[in-house]
Each structure stands twice: as C-alpha cells, then as structure tokens.
Design an enzyme around this catalytic site. Sequence first.
Site, PDB file in Angstrom:
ATOM      1  N   CYS A 213     -10.227  -5.050   0.223  1.00  0.00           N
ATOM      2  CA  CYS A 213     -11.331  -4.090   0.284  1.00  0.00           C
ATOM      3  C   CYS A 213     -12.221  -4.247  -0.952  1.00  0.00           C
ATOM      4  O   CYS A 213     -11.862  -4.939  -1.921  1.00  0.00           O
ATOM      5  CB  CYS A 213     -10.788  -2.662   0.388  1.00  0.00           C
ATOM      6  SG  CYS A 213     -10.205  -1.998  -1.191  1.00  0.00           S
TER       7      CYS A 213
ATOM      8  N   GLU B 215       0.368   5.231   0.565  1.00  0.00           N
ATOM      9  CA  GLU B 215      -0.573   6.272   0.991  1.00  0.00           C
ATOM     10  C   GLU B 215      -0.112   7.651   0.513  1.00  0.00           C
ATOM     11  O   GLU B 215       0.961   7.806  -0.075  1.00  0.00           O
ATOM     12  CB  GLU B 215      -0.736   6.218   2.508  1.00  0.00           C
ATOM     13  CG  GLU B 215      -1.331   4.876   2.940  1.00  0.00           C
ATOM     14  CD  GLU B 215      -1.633   4.785   4.421  1.00  0.00           C
ATOM     15  OE1 GLU B 215      -1.144   5.626   5.208  1.00  0.00           O
ATOM     16  OE2 GLU B 215      -2.378   3.850   4.797  1.00  0.00           O
TER      17      GLU B 215
ATOM     18  N   CYS C 251     -10.655  -3.319  -4.345  1.00  0.00           N
ATOM     19  CA  CYS C 251      -9.692  -4.325  -4.815  1.00  0.00           C
ATOM     20  C   CYS C 251     -10.395  -5.580  -5.305  1.00  0.00           C
ATOM     21  O   CYS C 251      -9.954  -6.209  -6.279  1.00  0.00           O
ATOM     22  CB  CYS C 251      -8.697  -4.674  -3.707  1.00  0.00           C
ATOM     23  SG  CYS C 251      -7.507  -3.352  -3.410  1.00  0.00           S
TER      24      CYS C 251
ATOM     25  N   ASN D 293       0.849  -1.195   0.000  1.00  0.00           N
ATOM     26  CA  ASN D 293       0.000   0.000   0.000  1.00  0.00           C
ATOM     27  C   ASN D 293       0.884   1.245   0.000  1.00  0.00           C
ATOM     28  O   ASN D 293       1.939   1.296   0.651  1.00  0.00           O
ATOM     29  CB  ASN D 293      -1.017  -0.001   1.148  1.00  0.00           C
ATOM     30  CG  ASN D 293      -0.408  -0.151   2.526  1.00  0.00           C
ATOM     31  OD1 ASN D 293       0.632  -0.767   2.698  1.00  0.00           O
ATOM     32  ND2 ASN D 293      -1.071   0.416   3.520  1.00  0.00           N
TER      33      ASN D 293
ATOM     34  N   CYS E  83      -4.049   0.426  -2.531  1.00  0.00           N
ATOM     35  CA  CYS E  83      -3.854  -0.781  -1.725  1.00  0.00           C
ATOM     36  C   CYS E  83      -2.765  -1.670  -2.321  1.00  0.00           C
ATOM     37  O   CYS E  83      -2.456  -1.593  -3.524  1.00  0.00           O
ATOM     38  CB  CYS E  83      -5.141  -1.595  -1.659  1.00  0.00           C
ATOM     39  SG  CYS E  83      -6.498  -0.795  -0.800  1.00  0.00           S
TER      40      CYS E  83
ATOM     41  N   GLU F 107      -2.873  -4.841  -2.981  1.00  0.00           N
ATOM     42  CA  GLU F 107      -3.359  -5.773  -4.010  1.00  0.00           C
ATOM     43  C   GLU F 107      -3.382  -5.110  -5.382  1.00  0.00           C
ATOM     44  O   GLU F 107      -2.952  -5.685  -6.387  1.00  0.00           O
ATOM     45  CB  GLU F 107      -4.783  -6.239  -3.680  1.00  0.00           C
ATOM     46  CG  GLU F 107      -4.916  -7.005  -2.384  1.00  0.00           C
ATOM     47  CD  GLU F 107      -5.215  -6.126  -1.183  1.00  0.00           C
ATOM     48  OE1 GLU F 107      -4.658  -5.005  -1.089  1.00  0.00           O
ATOM     49  OE2 GLU F 107      -5.999  -6.547  -0.329  1.00  0.00           O
TER      50      GLU F 107
HETATM   51  N1  THU Z   1      -5.202  -1.624   2.538  1.00  0.00           N
HETATM   52  C1  THU Z   1      -4.587  -2.454   1.660  1.00  0.00           C
HETATM   53  O1  THU Z   1      -3.498  -2.167   1.143  1.00  0.00           O
HETATM   54  N2  THU Z   1      -5.201  -3.637   1.354  1.00  0.00           N
HETATM   55  C2  THU Z   1      -6.355  -4.070   1.926  1.00  0.00           C
HETATM   56  O2  THU Z   1      -6.824  -5.150   1.611  1.00  0.00           O
HETATM   57  C3  THU Z   1      -7.041  -3.241   2.919  1.00  0.00           C
HETATM   58  C4  THU Z   1      -6.490  -1.883   3.122  1.00  0.00           C
HETATM   59  C5  THU Z   1      -4.513  -0.389   2.924  1.00  0.00           C
HETATM   60  C6  THU Z   1      -5.129   0.884   2.436  1.00  0.00           C
HETATM   61  C7  THU Z   1      -4.608   1.877   3.458  1.00  0.00           C
HETATM   62  O3  THU Z   1      -3.311   2.307   3.066  1.00  0.00           O
HETATM   63  C8  THU Z   1      -4.482   1.071   4.733  1.00  0.00           C
HETATM   64  O4  THU Z   1      -4.487  -0.290   4.328  1.00  0.00           O
HETATM   65  C9  THU Z   1      -5.587   1.315   5.745  1.00  0.00           C
HETATM   66  O5  THU Z   1      -6.818   1.231   5.155  1.00  0.00           O
END
Ligand code: THU
Length: 130
Positions: free
Chosen positions: A90, A44, A93, A42, A53, A55
């Site tokens: 999520c 940000e 994704c 991920n 994310c 994935e």
């Molecule tokens: N996130 C992911 O990378 N994958 C997931 O399956 C769930 C959420 C990340 C997005 C964000 O940077 C952090 O987790 C919190 O939501």
Amino acid sequence: MDRKELFEKALSAREKAYAPYSGFKVGAALLTEDGSVFTGVNVENASYGAAICAERTAFVKAVSEGYRSFTAIAIAGGKDGETMEKCWPCGICRQFMYEFAPEIEVTTGTGADELETKNLSELLPEGFTL
Ligand code: THU
C-alpha cells in the site's frame, strides 16, 4: 537467498496474520544486507485505522533490532489463509520502506512459481525524504 525462498517464508509467516475484520491475510519476509530475514504479518484492530500491514511489521521488527540495510522483501497475501493474490504494498508501506531502502526489490505473486519483482523506485517514484 533467492526470491522464491523469500516468498515461501512470507507465505508461512502469513499463517500468523491477525485479520479478523478484513479476512485478508498477509505475510512478508524482509531480507537484510547481511542475509538475515525478518518476517511480518498484518495485525488488525477493532479500531480499524489502528491496523498495521505485514510489510511495516517486518520493517519495524528489523529496524528495532538495529538493522538498517535491506535488499529485498517478499509479500504473500490473499482473502483468506488459502487464496493467493498479487499483493503490492500500500502507499503508506511504500513510503515507509523508502525511508530505509529506496531501491529495495519487492516481490509478490499468486504462488511461489508465479512471482513478479519490481524495484521500489518504480512503485514509488519521487518518494519523500527530508
Ligand atoms: N495489507 C497488508 O498487510 N499489506 C499490503 O500490502 C496491503 C494490505 C493488509 C492491511 C489490512 O489488514 C488488510 O491487508 C486489508 O487491507
């Protein structure tokens, strides 16, 4: 490659996660039909909605290299670099993966010996297609 090995790749990829805002670091490892692995984390952003994310990062890397067929993805996540929580993908994704691999096997867990696997069709029934 077995699921445990794929999860371990997700776990080591997670070290490169960029998550200064949520503190929730995620790594993913995506297995292609021909046995290649693409990892993702991920990433940000100060503009929170711009985050991507782990994935989707892995999928974007693979698709942009010409890969279209995928069999499995493993996801390792948790509140910091240490903690392990089950991290099912999520909603965005799930739909993103559905485009390329509606039957992909999704594995997550609280450790390499505590894994759970579900088919994407179970996580996203009736996904959208055009
Ligand atoms: N996130 C992911 O990378 N994958 C997931 O399956 C769930 C959420 C990340 C997005 C964000 O940077 C952090 O987790 C919190 O939501």
